[in-house]
Design a protein around this motif. Structure first.
Motif, PDB file in Angstrom:
ATOM      1  N   LEU A 181      11.269   8.058   0.163  1.00 44.36           N
ATOM      2  CA  LEU A 181       9.948   8.587  -0.145  1.00 44.36           C
ATOM      3  C   LEU A 181       9.072   7.534  -0.800  1.00 44.36           C
ATOM      4  CD1 LEU A 181       8.094  10.992  -0.036  1.00 44.36           C
ATOM      5  CD2 LEU A 181       9.028  11.794  -2.206  1.00 44.36           C
ATOM      6  N   MET A 182       9.629   6.696  -1.667  1.00 40.51           N
ATOM      7  CA  MET A 182       8.834   5.625  -2.261  1.00 40.51           C
ATOM      8  C   MET A 182       8.372   4.656  -1.181  1.00 40.51           C
ATOM      9  SD  MET A 182       7.244   4.102  -4.646  1.00 40.51           S
ATOM     10  CE  MET A 182       7.749   4.570  -6.314  1.00 40.51           C
ATOM     11  N   GLN A 183       9.258   4.311  -0.261  1.00 42.53           N
ATOM     12  CA  GLN A 183       8.868   3.408   0.813  1.00 42.53           C
ATOM     13  C   GLN A 183       7.735   4.002   1.635  1.00 42.53           C
ATOM     14  OE1 GLN A 183      10.085   0.364   0.999  1.00 42.53           O
ATOM     15  NE2 GLN A 183       8.733  -0.143   2.725  1.00 42.53           N
ATOM     16  N   LYS A 184       7.815   5.287   1.906  1.00 42.53           N
ATOM     17  CA  LYS A 184       6.779   5.964   2.679  1.00 42.53           C
ATOM     18  C   LYS A 184       5.449   5.983   1.917  1.00 42.53           C
ATOM     19  CE  LYS A 184       5.721  10.448   4.820  1.00 42.53           C
ATOM     20  NZ  LYS A 184       6.225  11.841   5.076  1.00 42.53           N
ATOM     21  N   ARG A 185       5.499   6.343   0.632  1.00 46.32           N
ATOM     22  CA  ARG A 185       4.277   6.402  -0.167  1.00 46.32           C
ATOM     23  C   ARG A 185       3.654   5.008  -0.311  1.00 46.32           C
ATOM     24  NH1 ARG A 185       4.523  11.176   0.615  1.00 46.32           N
ATOM     25  NH2 ARG A 185       4.829  12.827  -0.915  1.00 46.32           N
ATOM     26  N   LEU A 186       4.504   4.008  -0.508  1.00 47.01           N
ATOM     27  CA  LEU A 186       4.004   2.644  -0.689  1.00 47.01           C
ATOM     28  C   LEU A 186       3.354   2.129   0.586  1.00 47.01           C
ATOM     29  CD1 LEU A 186       3.742   0.063  -2.345  1.00 47.01           C
ATOM     30  CD2 LEU A 186       6.069  -0.556  -1.641  1.00 47.01           C
ATOM     31  N   GLU A 187       4.002   2.338   1.720  1.00 43.09           N
ATOM     32  CA  GLU A 187       3.442   1.864   2.986  1.00 43.09           C
ATOM     33  C   GLU A 187       2.107   2.534   3.276  1.00 43.09           C
ATOM     34  OE1 GLU A 187       6.467   2.622   5.854  1.00 43.09           O
ATOM     35  OE2 GLU A 187       7.720   0.935   5.230  1.00 43.09           O
ATOM     36  N   SER A 188       2.029   3.839   2.989  1.00 41.24           N
ATOM     37  CA  SER A 188       0.779   4.564   3.227  1.00 41.24           C
ATOM     38  C   SER A 188      -0.334   4.060   2.317  1.00 41.24           C
ATOM     39  CB  SER A 188       1.008   6.064   3.009  1.00 41.24           C
ATOM     40  OG  SER A 188      -0.196   6.781   3.140  1.00 41.24           O
ATOM     41  N   ALA A 189      -0.019   3.860   1.038  1.00 38.92           N
ATOM     42  CA  ALA A 189      -1.029   3.384   0.095  1.00 38.92           C
ATOM     43  C   ALA A 189      -1.478   1.973   0.446  1.00 38.92           C
ATOM     44  CB  ALA A 189      -0.467   3.425  -1.330  1.00 38.92           C
ATOM     45  N   TRP A 190      -0.537   1.140   0.825  1.00 43.22           N
ATOM     46  CA  TRP A 190      -0.870  -0.252   1.149  1.00 43.22           C
ATOM     47  C   TRP A 190      -1.747  -0.332   2.396  1.00 43.22           C
ATOM     48  CZ3 TRP A 190      -1.305  -4.780  -0.935  1.00 43.22           C
ATOM     49  CH2 TRP A 190      -1.332  -5.942  -0.158  1.00 43.22           C
ATOM     50  N   SER A 191      -1.452   0.487   3.387  1.00 48.83           N
ATOM     51  CA  SER A 191      -2.246   0.460   4.624  1.00 48.83           C
ATOM     52  C   SER A 191      -3.678   0.911   4.384  1.00 48.83           C
ATOM     53  CB  SER A 191      -1.585   1.336   5.698  1.00 48.83           C
ATOM     54  OG  SER A 191      -1.602   2.701   5.314  1.00 48.83           O
ATOM     55  N   GLY A 192      -3.903   1.702   3.344  1.00 45.20           N
ATOM     56  CA  GLY A 192      -5.250   2.181   3.045  1.00 45.20           C
ATOM     57  C   GLY A 192      -5.888   1.486   1.857  1.00 45.20           C
ATOM     58  N   SER A 201       1.068  -8.543  -0.733  1.00 43.64           N
ATOM     59  CA  SER A 201       2.005  -7.673  -0.027  1.00 43.64           C
ATOM     60  C   SER A 201       2.115  -6.322  -0.717  1.00 43.64           C
ATOM     61  CB  SER A 201       3.395  -8.323   0.021  1.00 43.64           C
ATOM     62  OG  SER A 201       3.941  -8.411  -1.291  1.00 43.64           O
ATOM     63  N   ALA A 202       2.738  -5.394  -0.028  1.00 47.02           N
ATOM     64  CA  ALA A 202       2.993  -4.079  -0.609  1.00 47.02           C
ATOM     65  C   ALA A 202       3.923  -4.197  -1.805  1.00 47.02           C
ATOM     66  CB  ALA A 202       3.597  -3.150   0.444  1.00 47.02           C
ATOM     67  N   ASP A 203       4.849  -5.137  -1.755  1.00 47.73           N
ATOM     68  CA  ASP A 203       5.759  -5.333  -2.887  1.00 47.73           C
ATOM     69  C   ASP A 203       4.993  -5.751  -4.138  1.00 47.73           C
ATOM     70  OD1 ASP A 203       7.888  -4.606  -1.373  1.00 47.73           O
ATOM     71  OD2 ASP A 203       8.789  -6.596  -1.247  1.00 47.73           O
ATOM     72  N   GLU A 204       4.014  -6.625  -3.986  1.00 53.07           N
ATOM     73  CA  GLU A 204       3.198  -7.024  -5.139  1.00 53.07           C
ATOM     74  C   GLU A 204       2.398  -5.831  -5.663  1.00 53.07           C
ATOM     75  OE1 GLU A 204       0.776 -10.442  -4.527  1.00 53.07           O
ATOM     76  OE2 GLU A 204       2.484 -11.829  -4.490  1.00 53.07           O
ATOM     77  N   ALA A 205       1.941  -4.990  -4.757  1.00 58.11           N
ATOM     78  CA  ALA A 205       1.219  -3.783  -5.184  1.00 58.11           C
ATOM     79  C   ALA A 205       2.136  -2.881  -5.992  1.00 58.11           C
ATOM     80  CB  ALA A 205       0.678  -3.040  -3.967  1.00 58.11           C
ATOM     81  N   LEU A 206       3.390  -2.771  -5.574  1.00 55.87           N
ATOM     82  CA  LEU A 206       4.348  -1.940  -6.295  1.00 55.87           C
ATOM     83  C   LEU A 206       4.604  -2.489  -7.696  1.00 55.87           C
ATOM     84  CD1 LEU A 206       6.286   0.504  -6.065  1.00 55.87           C
ATOM     85  CD2 LEU A 206       8.044  -1.104  -5.279  1.00 55.87           C
ATOM     86  N   ILE A 207       4.703  -3.797  -7.808  1.00 51.48           N
ATOM     87  CA  ILE A 207       4.915  -4.424  -9.119  1.00 51.48           C
ATOM     88  C   ILE A 207       3.744  -4.122 -10.039  1.00 51.48           C
ATOM     89  CG2 ILE A 207       5.103  -6.629 -10.328  1.00 51.48           C
ATOM     90  CD1 ILE A 207       6.587  -7.708  -7.849  1.00 51.48           C
ATOM     91  N   LEU A 208       2.530  -4.347  -9.533  1.00 50.73           N
ATOM     92  CA  LEU A 208       1.348  -4.118 -10.378  1.00 50.73           C
ATOM     93  C   LEU A 208       1.200  -2.633 -10.707  1.00 50.73           C
ATOM     94  CD1 LEU A 208      -1.021  -5.306 -11.846  1.00 50.73           C
ATOM     95  CD2 LEU A 208      -2.376  -5.138  -9.736  1.00 50.73           C
ATOM     96  N   ALA A 209       1.503  -1.770  -9.757  1.00 52.79           N
ATOM     97  CA  ALA A 209       1.405  -0.319 -10.005  1.00 52.79           C
ATOM     98  C   ALA A 209       2.356   0.105 -11.111  1.00 52.79           C
ATOM     99  CB  ALA A 209       1.689   0.460  -8.730  1.00 52.79           C
TER     100      ALA A 209
END
Length: 331
Positions: A181-192, A201-209
Protein backbone atom coordinates in the motif's frame (compact mmCIF):
# COMPACT_ATOMS: atom_id res chain seq x y z
CA UNK A 1 -23.69 -34.63 -5.41
CA UNK A 2 -23.28 -38.40 -5.40
CA UNK A 3 -26.18 -40.61 -4.34
CA UNK A 4 -24.28 -41.91 -1.33
CA UNK A 5 -23.83 -38.37 0.02
CA UNK A 6 -27.51 -37.61 -0.35
CA UNK A 7 -28.30 -40.94 1.27
CA UNK A 8 -26.05 -40.07 4.22
CA UNK A 9 -27.78 -36.74 4.74
CA UNK A 10 -31.28 -38.16 4.41
CA UNK A 11 -30.56 -41.23 6.51
CA UNK A 12 -29.08 -39.11 9.27
CA UNK A 13 -32.23 -37.08 9.70
CA UNK A 14 -34.92 -39.54 8.62
CA UNK A 15 -35.76 -40.28 12.24
CA UNK A 16 -37.33 -36.83 12.55
CA UNK A 17 -39.16 -36.81 9.27
CA UNK A 18 -39.15 -38.26 5.82
CA UNK A 19 -37.03 -37.74 2.72
CA UNK A 20 -36.58 -34.18 1.49
CA UNK A 21 -38.68 -32.85 4.34
CA UNK A 22 -36.27 -34.32 6.86
CA UNK A 23 -33.31 -32.72 5.09
CA UNK A 24 -35.07 -29.36 5.01
CA UNK A 25 -35.84 -29.60 8.72
CA UNK A 26 -32.23 -30.41 9.58
CA UNK A 27 -30.91 -27.48 7.54
CA UNK A 28 -33.19 -25.04 9.41
CA UNK A 29 -32.70 -26.49 12.90
CA UNK A 30 -30.06 -24.96 15.22
CA UNK A 31 -26.93 -27.03 15.56
CA UNK A 32 -26.12 -28.31 19.05
CA UNK A 33 -22.89 -26.72 20.33
CA UNK A 34 -20.72 -27.84 23.23
CA UNK A 35 -20.41 -24.21 24.37
CA UNK A 36 -22.11 -20.89 23.57
CA UNK A 37 -19.43 -19.81 21.10
CA UNK A 38 -17.09 -21.87 18.93
CA UNK A 39 -14.15 -20.54 16.92
CA UNK A 40 -12.42 -22.25 14.00
CA UNK A 41 -9.58 -21.20 11.70
CA UNK A 42 -9.67 -22.66 8.21
CA UNK A 43 -6.36 -22.71 6.40
CA UNK A 44 -6.20 -22.04 2.64
CA UNK A 45 -6.70 -25.19 0.61
CA UNK A 46 -8.50 -27.16 3.34
CA UNK A 47 -10.83 -29.71 1.66
CA UNK A 48 -14.55 -29.33 2.49
CA UNK A 49 -14.61 -32.74 4.14
CA UNK A 50 -11.87 -31.66 6.55
CA UNK A 51 -13.72 -28.40 7.21
CA UNK A 52 -16.77 -30.41 8.31
CA UNK A 53 -14.61 -32.63 10.51
CA UNK A 54 -12.89 -29.59 12.03
CA UNK A 55 -16.20 -28.00 13.06
CA UNK A 56 -17.24 -31.21 14.80
CA UNK A 57 -13.85 -31.50 16.51
CA UNK A 58 -14.24 -27.88 17.67
CA UNK A 59 -17.57 -28.60 19.35
CA UNK A 60 -20.41 -28.81 16.82
CA UNK A 61 -22.35 -31.89 17.94
CA UNK A 62 -23.38 -33.56 14.73
CA UNK A 63 -22.02 -36.20 12.39
CA UNK A 64 -19.35 -34.58 10.17
CA UNK A 65 -20.72 -36.63 7.27
CA UNK A 66 -23.97 -34.67 7.51
CA UNK A 67 -22.14 -31.34 7.26
CA UNK A 68 -19.97 -32.52 4.41
CA UNK A 69 -22.99 -33.87 2.56
CA UNK A 70 -24.70 -30.50 2.95
CA UNK A 71 -21.62 -28.63 1.72
CA UNK A 72 -21.55 -30.81 -1.39
CA UNK A 73 -25.33 -30.85 -1.93
CA UNK A 74 -25.47 -27.03 -1.83
CA UNK A 75 -23.00 -26.77 -4.71
CA UNK A 76 -20.93 -24.28 -2.69
CA UNK A 77 -18.34 -26.58 -1.14
CA UNK A 78 -15.56 -25.09 -3.26
CA UNK A 79 -16.62 -21.54 -2.36
CA UNK A 80 -15.77 -21.95 1.33
CA UNK A 81 -13.18 -19.29 2.17
CA UNK A 82 -10.17 -19.67 4.39
CA UNK A 83 -10.18 -17.56 7.53
CA UNK A 84 -11.20 -17.44 11.19
CA UNK A 85 -14.86 -17.97 12.03
CA UNK A 86 -17.00 -17.85 15.16
CA UNK A 87 -20.48 -19.33 15.58
CA UNK A 88 -22.93 -19.08 18.45
CA UNK A 89 -25.92 -20.98 19.80
CA UNK A 90 -28.80 -20.94 17.33
CA UNK A 91 -26.73 -21.21 14.14
CA UNK A 92 -28.17 -23.64 11.57
CA UNK A 93 -26.24 -25.75 9.03
CA UNK A 94 -27.44 -23.40 6.30
CA UNK A 95 -26.21 -20.34 8.19
CA UNK A 96 -22.89 -21.99 8.97
CA UNK A 97 -22.19 -22.62 5.31
CA UNK A 98 -23.39 -19.15 4.29
CA UNK A 99 -20.98 -17.60 6.80
CA UNK A 100 -18.00 -19.47 5.34
CA UNK A 101 -18.99 -18.75 1.73
CA UNK A 102 -19.36 -15.01 2.51
CA UNK A 103 -16.05 -15.00 4.35
CA UNK A 104 -17.81 -13.53 7.39
CA UNK A 105 -14.77 -13.87 9.61
CA UNK A 106 -13.70 -12.89 13.09
CA UNK A 107 -11.26 -10.04 12.52
CA UNK A 108 -8.68 -8.28 14.62
CA UNK A 109 -7.23 -4.88 13.79
CA UNK A 110 -3.71 -3.50 13.77
CA UNK A 111 -3.23 0.25 13.56
CA UNK A 112 0.04 1.60 12.23
CA UNK A 113 0.53 5.24 13.25
CA UNK A 114 1.89 8.08 11.13
CA UNK A 115 5.37 9.00 12.31
CA UNK A 116 6.27 5.59 13.73
CA UNK A 117 9.68 4.22 12.89
CA UNK A 118 10.28 0.60 11.94
CA UNK A 119 11.30 -0.32 15.47
CA UNK A 120 7.93 0.88 16.74
CA UNK A 121 6.14 -0.92 13.91
CA UNK A 122 7.84 -4.21 14.82
CA UNK A 123 6.85 -3.76 18.46
CA UNK A 124 3.22 -3.27 17.43
CA UNK A 125 3.38 -6.38 15.26
CA UNK A 126 4.81 -8.40 18.14
CA UNK A 127 2.02 -7.23 20.46
CA UNK A 128 -0.84 -7.72 17.99
CA UNK A 129 -3.46 -10.20 19.28
CA UNK A 130 -4.00 -13.48 17.43
CA UNK A 131 -1.36 -12.67 14.81
CA UNK A 132 0.89 -15.58 13.89
CA UNK A 133 4.40 -14.44 14.76
CA UNK A 134 6.88 -15.44 12.06
CA UNK A 135 9.21 -12.44 11.95
CA UNK A 136 10.21 -12.16 15.62
CA UNK A 137 13.60 -13.81 15.06
CA UNK A 138 14.19 -12.25 11.64
CA UNK A 139 16.47 -9.30 11.01
CA UNK A 140 15.14 -6.20 9.27
CA UNK A 141 17.03 -7.31 6.16
CA UNK A 142 15.47 -10.77 6.26
CA UNK A 143 12.00 -9.29 6.59
CA UNK A 144 12.47 -7.09 3.54
CA UNK A 145 13.82 -10.04 1.56
CA UNK A 146 10.77 -12.09 2.57
CA UNK A 147 8.57 -9.24 1.31
CA UNK A 148 10.27 -9.37 -2.08
CA UNK A 149 12.30 -6.19 -1.53
CA UNK A 150 15.83 -7.44 -0.77
CA UNK A 151 18.31 -4.67 -0.08
CA UNK A 152 15.61 -2.06 0.55
CA UNK A 153 15.82 -0.26 3.90
CA UNK A 154 12.56 -0.90 5.79
CA UNK A 155 12.20 2.56 7.29
CA UNK A 156 9.21 4.45 5.95
CA UNK A 157 8.24 1.67 3.54
CA UNK A 158 4.96 0.71 5.24
CA UNK A 159 1.80 2.75 4.95
CA UNK A 160 0.26 3.90 8.24
CA UNK A 161 -3.32 2.68 8.30
CA UNK A 162 -5.63 0.27 10.14
CA UNK A 163 -5.33 -3.29 8.89
CA UNK A 164 -7.97 -5.92 9.62
CA UNK A 165 -6.84 -9.53 9.71
CA UNK A 166 -8.34 -12.89 10.59
CA UNK A 167 -7.16 -14.88 13.58
CA UNK A 168 -3.96 -16.79 13.00
CA UNK A 169 -2.85 -14.83 9.95
CA UNK A 170 0.91 -14.43 9.58
CA UNK A 171 2.48 -11.13 10.60
CA UNK A 172 4.32 -11.23 7.28
CA UNK A 173 0.97 -11.14 5.49
CA UNK A 174 0.01 -7.90 7.24
CA UNK A 175 3.45 -6.40 6.58
CA UNK A 176 3.15 -7.33 2.92
CA UNK A 177 -0.16 -5.46 2.68
CA UNK A 178 1.27 -2.37 4.38
CA UNK A 179 4.38 -2.45 2.19
CA UNK A 180 2.36 -2.79 -1.02
CA UNK A 181 0.00 0.00 0.00
CA UNK A 182 2.86 2.42 0.69
CA UNK A 183 4.35 1.63 -2.71
CA UNK A 184 0.98 2.27 -4.33
CA UNK A 185 0.39 5.54 -2.46
CA UNK A 186 3.93 6.74 -3.16
CA UNK A 187 3.78 5.97 -6.88
CA UNK A 188 0.43 7.73 -7.18
CA UNK A 189 1.61 10.82 -5.29
CA UNK A 190 4.86 10.99 -7.24
CA UNK A 191 3.11 10.73 -10.61
CA UNK A 192 0.93 13.70 -9.67
CA UNK A 193 3.71 15.84 -8.14
CA UNK A 194 3.94 19.57 -8.59
CA UNK A 195 6.48 21.32 -10.80
CA UNK A 196 9.90 22.60 -9.80
CA UNK A 197 10.57 20.29 -6.88
CA UNK A 198 14.22 19.64 -5.95
CA UNK A 199 13.54 15.91 -5.75
CA UNK A 200 14.97 13.39 -8.20
CA UNK A 201 12.88 10.35 -7.39
CA UNK A 202 9.91 8.97 -5.51
CA UNK A 203 12.34 7.62 -2.92
CA UNK A 204 13.61 11.14 -2.22
CA UNK A 205 10.01 12.28 -1.88
CA UNK A 206 9.41 9.54 0.67
CA UNK A 207 12.46 10.62 2.68
CA UNK A 208 11.37 14.26 2.74
CA UNK A 209 7.76 13.30 3.52
CA UNK A 210 8.95 11.39 6.57
CA UNK A 211 10.66 14.55 7.83
CA UNK A 212 7.56 16.63 7.15
CA UNK A 213 5.53 14.03 9.08
CA UNK A 214 7.79 14.28 12.14
CA UNK A 215 8.08 18.09 12.04
CA UNK A 216 4.38 18.92 11.65
CA UNK A 217 2.66 19.86 14.89
CA UNK A 218 -0.62 21.14 13.43
CA UNK A 219 -2.21 19.74 10.28
CA UNK A 220 -2.86 23.24 8.94
CA UNK A 221 0.90 23.92 8.95
CA UNK A 222 1.91 20.82 7.00
CA UNK A 223 2.11 22.50 3.60
CA UNK A 224 4.27 25.31 4.97
CA UNK A 225 6.56 22.87 6.80
CA UNK A 226 7.06 21.10 3.48
CA UNK A 227 7.69 24.45 1.77
CA UNK A 228 10.48 25.32 4.23
CA UNK A 229 12.38 22.12 3.51
CA UNK A 230 11.77 22.33 -0.24
CA UNK A 231 13.05 25.91 -0.20
CA UNK A 232 16.14 24.91 1.76
CA UNK A 233 16.95 22.14 -0.70
CA UNK A 234 16.54 24.56 -3.60
CA UNK A 235 19.09 27.03 -2.21
CA UNK A 236 21.48 24.38 -0.92
CA UNK A 237 20.80 25.17 2.73
CA UNK A 238 21.15 22.31 5.27
CA UNK A 239 17.78 20.98 6.39
CA UNK A 240 18.82 21.30 10.07
CA UNK A 241 15.93 19.26 11.41
CA UNK A 242 16.07 17.72 14.88
CA UNK A 243 14.05 14.55 14.11
CA UNK A 244 16.75 13.32 11.72
CA UNK A 245 19.42 13.81 14.39
CA UNK A 246 17.28 11.96 16.92
CA UNK A 247 16.72 9.14 14.45
CA UNK A 248 20.47 8.85 13.93
CA UNK A 249 20.98 8.41 17.67
CA UNK A 250 18.70 5.36 17.59
CA UNK A 251 17.78 3.57 20.80
CA UNK A 252 20.48 5.55 22.66
CA UNK A 253 18.40 8.73 22.57
CA UNK A 254 17.13 9.47 26.09
CA UNK A 255 14.57 12.10 25.13
CA UNK A 256 16.88 15.07 25.70
CA UNK A 257 18.45 16.48 22.54
CA UNK A 258 21.69 18.25 23.45
CA UNK A 259 24.02 20.59 21.58
CA UNK A 260 26.64 17.85 21.39
CA UNK A 261 24.15 15.71 19.47
CA UNK A 262 23.70 18.43 16.87
CA UNK A 263 27.48 18.62 16.47
CA UNK A 264 28.12 14.88 16.29
CA UNK A 265 28.20 13.74 12.68
CA UNK A 266 26.08 10.77 11.59
CA UNK A 267 24.53 9.97 8.19
CA UNK A 268 21.27 11.37 9.57
CA UNK A 269 22.63 14.59 11.07
CA UNK A 270 21.18 17.29 8.81
CA UNK A 271 23.13 19.95 10.70
CA UNK A 272 26.50 18.48 9.72
CA UNK A 273 25.48 17.16 6.31
CA UNK A 274 23.68 18.74 3.39
CA UNK A 275 20.78 17.34 1.43
CA UNK A 276 18.49 14.52 2.43
CA UNK A 277 19.38 11.73 4.87
CA UNK A 278 19.99 8.28 3.33
CA UNK A 279 16.58 6.82 4.22
CA UNK A 280 13.22 7.93 5.59
CA UNK A 281 13.09 8.37 9.36
CA UNK A 282 9.46 7.32 9.89
CA UNK A 283 6.25 6.29 8.14
CA UNK A 284 4.67 9.32 6.48
CA UNK A 285 0.94 9.41 6.00
CA UNK A 286 -0.84 10.38 2.81
CA UNK A 287 -1.20 14.00 3.95
CA UNK A 288 2.56 14.30 4.42
CA UNK A 289 3.21 12.78 1.00
CA UNK A 290 0.80 15.18 -0.65
CA UNK A 291 2.19 18.20 1.22
CA UNK A 292 5.73 17.29 0.23
CA UNK A 293 4.83 17.01 -3.43
CA UNK A 294 2.48 20.02 -3.37
CA UNK A 295 3.98 22.41 -0.78
CA UNK A 296 2.19 25.62 0.06
CA UNK A 297 3.58 28.49 -2.03
CA UNK A 298 5.93 30.32 0.32
CA UNK A 299 9.43 31.81 0.58
CA UNK A 300 9.80 30.72 4.20
CA UNK A 301 13.11 29.17 5.20
CA UNK A 302 12.55 28.90 8.95
CA UNK A 303 9.89 27.93 11.45
CA UNK A 304 9.64 27.67 15.21
CA UNK A 305 7.02 26.22 17.52
CA UNK A 306 4.65 28.66 19.17
CA UNK A 307 4.16 26.21 22.01
CA UNK A 308 0.57 25.35 21.14
CA UNK A 309 1.28 22.88 18.34
CA UNK A 310 1.37 25.51 15.60
CA UNK A 311 4.47 27.11 14.12
CA UNK A 312 5.67 30.59 13.20
CA UNK A 313 7.22 30.77 9.74
CA UNK A 314 9.84 33.28 8.63
CA UNK A 315 11.54 34.16 5.35
CA UNK A 316 14.83 35.42 6.84
CA UNK A 317 17.05 34.70 9.81
CA UNK A 318 16.40 38.02 11.55
CA UNK A 319 12.64 37.42 11.58
CA UNK A 320 13.23 33.86 12.72
CA UNK A 321 15.41 34.99 15.61
CA UNK A 322 12.68 37.40 16.72
CA UNK A 323 10.18 34.55 16.61
CA UNK A 324 12.51 32.32 18.64
CA UNK A 325 12.90 35.04 21.27
CA UNK A 326 9.16 35.53 21.45
CA UNK A 327 7.93 31.96 21.47
CA UNK A 328 10.86 30.03 22.92
CA UNK A 329 12.61 32.47 25.24
CA UNK A 330 9.67 34.64 26.23
CA UNK A 331 11.44 37.89 25.41
Amino acid sequence: MGRWLLSVLVAGVVLVGGGAGAVWWWLQAPLVLEKPGIELSIEPGTPPQQVAQAWVAAGVQTDPRFLYAWFRYSGQARKIRAGSYEIHAGVTPRELLDKMVRGDQVLEQLRLIEGWNFRQLRAAIAAAPALKQTTATMTDEQIMAALGAPGQAPEGRFFPDTYAYSLGVSDLTVLKRAHALMQKRLESAWSGRGDGLPLKSADEALILASIVEKETGAAADRGLVAAVFVNRLKVGMPLQTDPTVIYGLGADFDGNLRKVHLQTDTPFNTYTRGGLPPTPIAMPGLAALQATLHPTPSKALYFVSRGDGTSQFSEDLAAHNRAVNKYQRGR
